[in-house]
Design a protein around this motif. Structure first.
Motif, PDB file in Angstrom:
ATOM      1  N   MET A   1      40.706  66.571 108.436  1.00  0.00           N
ATOM      2  CA  MET A   1      40.573  65.165 108.807  1.00  0.00           C
ATOM      3  C   MET A   1      39.708  64.446 107.790  1.00  0.00           C
ATOM      4  O   MET A   1      38.878  65.059 107.112  1.00  0.00           O
ATOM      5  N   PHE A   2      39.910  63.139 107.694  1.00  0.00           N
ATOM      6  CA  PHE A   2      39.180  62.298 106.755  1.00  0.00           C
ATOM      7  C   PHE A   2      38.611  61.116 107.534  1.00  0.00           C
ATOM      8  O   PHE A   2      39.298  60.524 108.370  1.00  0.00           O
ATOM      9  N   TYR A   3      37.334  60.780 107.286  1.00  0.00           N
ATOM     10  CA  TYR A   3      36.658  59.717 108.032  1.00  0.00           C
ATOM     11  C   TYR A   3      35.970  58.731 107.091  1.00  0.00           C
ATOM     12  O   TYR A   3      35.503  59.108 106.012  1.00  0.00           O
ATOM     13  N   ASP A   4      35.854  57.493 107.560  1.00  0.00           N
ATOM     14  CA  ASP A   4      34.876  56.556 107.018  1.00  0.00           C
ATOM     15  C   ASP A   4      33.542  56.835 107.688  1.00  0.00           C
ATOM     16  O   ASP A   4      33.478  56.965 108.921  1.00  0.00           O
ATOM     17  N   VAL A   5      32.469  56.934 106.904  1.00  0.00           N
ATOM     18  CA  VAL A   5      31.120  56.960 107.473  1.00  0.00           C
ATOM     19  C   VAL A   5      30.674  55.509 107.581  1.00  0.00           C
ATOM     20  O   VAL A   5      30.689  54.765 106.596  1.00  0.00           O
ATOM     21  N   MET A   6      30.292  55.085 108.791  1.00  0.00           N
ATOM     22  CA  MET A   6      30.057  53.672 109.064  1.00  0.00           C
ATOM     23  C   MET A   6      28.566  53.328 109.084  1.00  0.00           C
ATOM     24  O   MET A   6      27.744  54.100 109.581  1.00  0.00           O
ATOM     25  N   LYS A   7      28.261  52.151 108.552  1.00  0.00           N
ATOM     26  CA  LYS A   7      26.923  51.580 108.680  1.00  0.00           C
ATOM     27  C   LYS A   7      26.901  50.595 109.848  1.00  0.00           C
ATOM     28  O   LYS A   7      25.877  50.409 110.511  1.00  0.00           O
ATOM     29  N   SER A   8      28.052  49.963 110.086  1.00  0.00           N
ATOM     30  CA  SER A   8      28.242  49.023 111.190  1.00  0.00           C
ATOM     31  C   SER A   8      29.730  49.043 111.521  1.00  0.00           C
ATOM     32  O   SER A   8      30.507  49.732 110.849  1.00  0.00           O
TER      33      SER A   8
ATOM     34  N   VAL B   1      29.679  55.815  98.913  1.00  0.00           N
ATOM     35  CA  VAL B   1      30.678  54.742  98.833  1.00  0.00           C
ATOM     36  C   VAL B   1      31.376  54.705  97.476  1.00  0.00           C
ATOM     37  O   VAL B   1      32.450  54.115  97.341  1.00  0.00           O
ATOM     38  N   ASN B   2      30.772  55.341  96.466  1.00  0.00           N
ATOM     39  CA  ASN B   2      31.389  55.402  95.140  1.00  0.00           C
ATOM     40  C   ASN B   2      32.155  56.707  94.924  1.00  0.00           C
ATOM     41  O   ASN B   2      32.495  57.058  93.794  1.00  0.00           O
ATOM     42  N   ASN B   3      32.384  57.439  96.014  1.00  0.00           N
ATOM     43  CA  ASN B   3      33.177  58.676  96.011  1.00  0.00           C
ATOM     44  C   ASN B   3      32.468  59.856  95.352  1.00  0.00           C
ATOM     45  O   ASN B   3      33.112  60.857  95.003  1.00  0.00           O
ATOM     46  N   ASN B   4      31.156  59.760  95.182  1.00  0.00           N
ATOM     47  CA  ASN B   4      30.389  60.870  94.622  1.00  0.00           C
ATOM     48  C   ASN B   4      30.035  61.864  95.724  1.00  0.00           C
ATOM     49  O   ASN B   4      29.651  61.471  96.831  1.00  0.00           O
TER      50      ASN B   4
END
Length: 412
Positions: free
Chosen positions: A134-141, A166-169
């Motif tokens: 699975m692939f997720y966005d890690v959210m700040k809001s 956020v820069n894919n590092n």
């Protein structure tokens, strides 16, 4: 022919599985018995395009009676099709063959988004024997992304969480924690404020972030933290949108992720490109095989799973499933033609109860899937596919192993 597919579901009593779609093998019988129960469906099918076999469309129409539209895209001519459609629960992407057997089925969850090239390359370079789960966005809001989380499974069946900024590092790797649950609460954003048992920190989190119109599952974890799973009612392109939040007992956000839709793809697998594992198995165990069709499935361009069907003489055939991560442990599903005198009495009784003065045309029995590592052929029946004649009309009938009719339709 086959009675096999790989179905992706959410497991409600396992918090690490909520919010992700985990591949689990299910028989076709399971989904049909859950959705059709004892109901007898309309036996009059619609007029079908001549290029798509009736059996191929009927299995979906009768399994998903609340769905009005199915899109079929041909893969191998007259052999296989990929199918996508939207159910009340979300979007489905599937593989079906010319005999009306669902070979693979994926329920899609999350926002459609491509896997960034840098993340994909890092995964391929550092985890070559693993597969993406699975692939997720890690959210700040609710609307701001703070990075990405990639869940993978190694060839040793260990689940790892890989984090990227956020820069894919690449940031870090962790073994997916085995969370212990002390209590589970099912509610909704509409009702949560009326439930005195819900901790204030959870209510405050939902209110502060204006999270609405969602079902809510709350896990009280043994370490006193809370895992919140939100399934939003409003879908995006037909797909269910989910978020998973980990809160401390003081209300601190420990992690907040939102699902990204797994990008599935099917393509034809020709006989000349069969994997070594399949060729070796066929040469050793089924030397007189004849190729029927082959299809490869990928997720984000990786995790190849091969589906190959072969015929053995006039009466036998096999679906062979080769998962790239599990070398030398193929999954097999056998289909065998049956003469009328080999039909179980429960099946004959069910046919007699549904069709007065029926006459036998042909029948297949489809057995349960089994792994090559078992070193024995499984003879437990999954379902029967039978064709009968009543007067001048012919009918296709699918029955469970106990003789219960799953569905039937008149053959055009």
């Amino acid at each position: 022919m086959m009675a096999f597919y790989k179905k992706h579901i959410q497991t409600k009593n396992s918090p690490q599985n909520i919010g992700k779609m985990k591949p689990i093998l299910y028989s076709l019988l399971t989904i049909l018995s859950l959705q059709s129960c004892d109901k007898v469906v309309d036996e009059t099918p619609p007029v079908l395009p001549p290029t798509i076999p009736q059996a191929t469309t009927e299995v979906f129409k009768l399994s998903y009676p609340n769905v009005s539209s199915f899109v079929f895209k041909p893969l191998e001519q007259d052999k296989t099709w990929q199918t996508d459609f939207v159910t009340p629960a979300g979007k489905v992407f599937s593989l079906v063959d010319y005999q009306g057997e669902i070979i693979d089925l994926n329920e899609l969850v999350g926002t459609p988004k491509s896997l960034p090239i840098a993340i994909k390359q890092h995964f391929l370079n550092n985890y070559p024997s693993s597969q993406i789960v699975m692939f997720y966005d890690v959210m700040k809001s609710p609307t701001v992304t703070d990075g990405y989380k990639l869940v993978i499974q190694t060839d040793k069946n260990t689940n790892l969480n890989l984090y990227y900024d956020v820069n894919n590092n690449f940031v870090r790797e962790e073994i997916q924690p085995n969370e212990k649950v002390s209590a589970i609460v099912f509610t909704s954003t509409d009702q949560i404020n009326f439930d005195a048992s819900i901790p204030t920190v959870i209510k405050q989190f939902l209110s502060n972030n204006q999270l609405k119109s969602a079902s809510v599952i709350i896990y009280n974890l043994a370490d006193k933290s809370y895992k919140i799973v939100l399934n939003f009612r409003e879908k995006l392109n037909g797909a269910l949108q989910t978020s998973e939040i980990l809160l401390s007992d003081a209300g601190q956000i420990l992690q907040w992720v939102s699902s990204i839709e797994n990008e599935y793809s099917y393509k034809i697998l020709p006989k000349t490109n069969l994997p070594t594992e399949i060729n070796t198995y066929l040469a050793t165990n089924l030397p007189n095989w004849q190729f029927d069709y082959g299809v490869s499935e990928t997720i984000f361009g990786n995790n190849k799973t091969n589906f190959v069907t072969v015929k053995i003489g006039q009466n036998d055939s096999y679906l062979i499933v080769d998962e790239e991560i599990k070398k030398n442990d193929l999954i097999l599903v056998r289909t065998q033609a049956l003469a009328e005198n080999y039909l179980p009495e429960t099946v004959k009784t069910a046919l007699t109860n549904s069709f007065n003065n029926w006459t036998f045309v042909k029948a297949n029995v489809i057995y349960e899937p089994y792994r090559q590592s078992l070193s024995q052929i499984v003879t437990n029946v999954n379902h029967f596919q039978i064709e009968v004649k009543q007067g001048t009309d012919r009918y296709a009938v699918r029955l469970a192993s106990d003789g219960n009719i799953l569905y039937k339709y008149r053959i055009l």
